[in-house]
Design a protein around this motif. Structure first.
Motif, PDB file in Angstrom:
ATOM      1  N   SER A  23       0.704  -0.843   0.501  1.00 23.90           N
ATOM      2  CA  SER A  23      -0.405  -0.204   0.393  1.00 23.90           C
ATOM      3  C   SER A  23       1.155   1.271   0.540  1.00 23.90           C
TER       4      SER A  23
ATOM      5  N   THR B  88     -20.477  -9.487  -3.816  1.00 23.45           N
ATOM      6  CA  THR B  88     -19.774  -9.134  -2.896  1.00 23.45           C
ATOM      7  C   THR B  88     -19.715  -9.980  -1.921  1.00 23.45           C
TER       8      THR B  88
ATOM      9  N   TYR C 202     -12.148  -6.322   8.637  1.00 21.65           N
ATOM     10  CA  TYR C 202     -12.332  -4.768   7.088  1.00 21.65           C
ATOM     11  C   TYR C 202     -11.117  -3.411   7.472  1.00 21.65           C
ATOM     12  N   GLY C 203     -11.114  -3.185   5.870  1.00 17.05           N
ATOM     13  CA  GLY C 203     -10.329  -2.258   6.149  1.00 17.05           C
ATOM     14  C   GLY C 203     -10.050  -2.058   3.867  1.00 17.05           C
ATOM     15  N   HIS C 204      -8.416  -1.597   3.335  1.00 16.42           N
ATOM     16  CA  HIS C 204      -9.235  -1.363   2.341  1.00 16.42           C
ATOM     17  C   HIS C 204      -8.257  -1.948   0.950  1.00 16.42           C
ATOM     18  N   GLN C 205      -7.941  -3.345   1.618  1.00 13.14           N
ATOM     19  CA  GLN C 205      -6.963  -3.778   0.986  1.00 13.14           C
ATOM     20  C   GLN C 205      -7.830  -5.430   0.477  1.00 13.14           C
TER      21      GLN C 205
ATOM     22  N   PRO D 182     -16.814  -8.587   4.545  1.00 13.10           N
ATOM     23  CA  PRO D 182     -14.821  -8.751   5.098  1.00 13.10           C
ATOM     24  C   PRO D 182     -15.024  -8.663   5.867  1.00 13.10           C
TER      25      PRO D 182
ATOM     26  N   ARG E  57      -9.498  -5.344  -2.131  1.00 12.92           N
ATOM     27  CA  ARG E  57     -10.357  -4.209  -3.057  1.00 12.92           C
ATOM     28  C   ARG E  57     -11.839  -4.355  -1.715  1.00 12.92           C
ATOM     29  N   ASN E  58     -11.056  -4.198  -0.681  1.00 15.33           N
ATOM     30  CA  ASN E  58     -12.171  -4.197   0.541  1.00 15.33           C
ATOM     31  C   ASN E  58     -12.686  -5.347   0.958  1.00 15.33           C
ATOM     32  N   ARG E  59     -12.050  -6.635   0.781  1.00 11.58           N
ATOM     33  CA  ARG E  59     -13.025  -7.561   1.013  1.00 11.58           C
ATOM     34  C   ARG E  59     -12.129  -8.220   2.813  1.00 11.58           C
ATOM     35  N   ARG E  60     -11.193  -7.801   2.552  1.00 10.77           N
ATOM     36  CA  ARG E  60     -10.006  -8.441   3.364  1.00 10.77           C
ATOM     37  C   ARG E  60      -8.717  -7.550   4.070  1.00 10.77           C
ATOM     38  N   GLY E  61      -9.390  -6.706   4.788  1.00 12.98           N
ATOM     39  CA  GLY E  61      -8.602  -5.458   5.475  1.00 12.98           C
ATOM     40  C   GLY E  61      -7.425  -6.502   5.848  1.00 12.98           C
TER      41      GLY E  61
END
Ligand code: PMP
Length: 380
Positions: free
Chosen positions: A34, A218, A224-227, A221, A229-233
């Motif tokens: 990131s 969809t 939560y987090g942006h990694q 998660p 594609r927001n599916r697995r932070g």
């Protein structure tokens, strides 16, 4: 003492090529994908390469791949996602012989009002498809079914089950932890919505896995987090992911040749033990993954057998590794109708592409010797 490792369904050795690909990422290229600087961007590119390799391995598209910590997490994410995608449906259909990571979560969900139906298997370990068809209805959010059983290796007809699920508008997830790297996987052919697997079952390291999520769905998660594609932070496990990418590539290249060798060795092992020793039977019938045999040594105490084998350098397993040391017999073998005694007397031996003919010969000798001793009148 020489070690004879026959517990590859529990975990496999990291292949030298996999380790080699991973090593520079611990000390040289240690960027966070990131980060916008050079190291970060380099890591981001490596992540993309690994994602492409995993996608190719599953005949999927890279956007459909979510990296996780392993099949346990992937199974959880698939189940939770399916319930979120079908908020008005409250039934989940599964089998009685799933891995604990599925069954324990479903058990928990059943306390919150989700109706869980466990479809039985027969004495051969085959799924009762009639009961499955009866169980899937318009209230079914998800059918979740393992591709192959971790204890017996028995393969379930997942493409057929996916189509039964879809006929009723339900989603279909498969836990492919025991088939990834053992048989070719094609998500389009299976027509699954979700598919899970773990790296460490196919010669990548522990702590990395995959959830395939079909394009257009969809995923919900768990973290939560942006990694992803927001599916697995959470910062990506770059070293593990790189190892997994290489392991998938290698498996895809070598699987079909390796499989015939592994199956021949497994069959030799199974047939020799069955021919040489009385009161031994095999649990589970074909189709099976090529590397697994589960043998019942009627009348013998499995823990004692395992202990004696371990002392002779043989590493095997009673049922699944996850229940080893526990006092309960394998739920898989009980579901197949074995008595508690026979379930306790059963041993799983699982090979890999690294298993050699001489190891198999030594194993059969050691088993024959240990079992004969245990059965000798002095010890009975
Ligand atoms: N599903 C199956 C069928 C398995 O065999 C395993 C590993 N024993 C898992 C899920 C869980 O994998 P992990 O422990 O790597 O999360």
């Amino acid at each position: 003492m020489t070690s004879y490792y026959f517990d590859n369904n529990a975990t496999t050795r990291v292949l030298p090529e996999v380790l080699e690909a991973m090593l520079p990422w611990f000390t040289e290229h240690y960027g966070n994908p990131s980060s916008s600087h050079q190291f970060g961007q380099f890591a981001k590119e490596a992540l993309m390469t690994a994602r492409a390799a995993v996608a190719k391995f599953l005949h999927a598209s890279p956007v459909e791949i979510v990296f996780t910590s392993g099949a346990t997490e992937s199974n959880h994410m698939a189940i939770i996602s399916a319930l979120a995608l079908h908020p008005n449906r409250s039934r989940i259909v599964t089998s009685a012989v799933e891995h604990a990571s599925t069954l324990r979560l479903l058990d928990e969900l059943s306390r919150t009002g989700i109706e869980v139906i466990q479809v039985p298997v027969n004495a051969k370990g085959e799924l009762n498809l009639i009961r499955l068809k009866e169980a899937v209805n318009e209230n079914t959010a998800l059918v979740t079914l393992m591709h192959a059983n971790n204890e017996t290796g028995v393969i379930f007809p997942i493409a057929e089950v996916a189509s039964i699920a879809h006929e009723k508008g339900a989603l279909f997830h498969t836990d492919a932890a025991q088939t990834a790297g053992k048989i070719a996987l094609d998500v389009a052919q299976i027509a699954c919505d979700f598919l899970s697997f773990s790296g460490h079952k196919l010669h990548a390291p522990m702590g990395v896995g995959v959830l395939y999520v079909k394009k257009g769905l969809t995923a919900k998660p768990l973290l939560y987090g942006h990694q992803e594609r927001n599916r697995r932070g959470g910062t990506e496990n770059i070293t593990g992911i790189i190892g997994l990418g290489v392991a998938c590539q290698l498996a895809q290249q070598t699987m079909s040749n390796a499989n015939s060798t592994i199956a021949a060795l497994r069959n030799e092992l199974e047939q020799t033990v069955l021919k040489t020793l009385p009161f031994v039977s095999a649990n589970g019938s074909e189709p099976r993954v090529p590397n697994t045999t589960n043998l019942c040594f009627t009348g013998l105490h499995g823990e004692e057998l395992l202990h004696k084998l371990n002392k002779a350098g043989v590493m095997a397993s009673l049922g699944s590794a996850c229940t080893a040391g526990g006092t309960d017999p394998s739920h898989v073998l009980l579901a197949m109708g074995l008595s508690r005694e026979d379930a306790f007397s059963s041993l799983r031996l699982s090979l890999s592409k690294e298993t050699t003919d001489s190891e198999v010969k030594m194993l059969t000798q050691i088993i024959t010797q240990v079992v004969t001793e245990m059965r000798s009148p002095v010890n009975v």
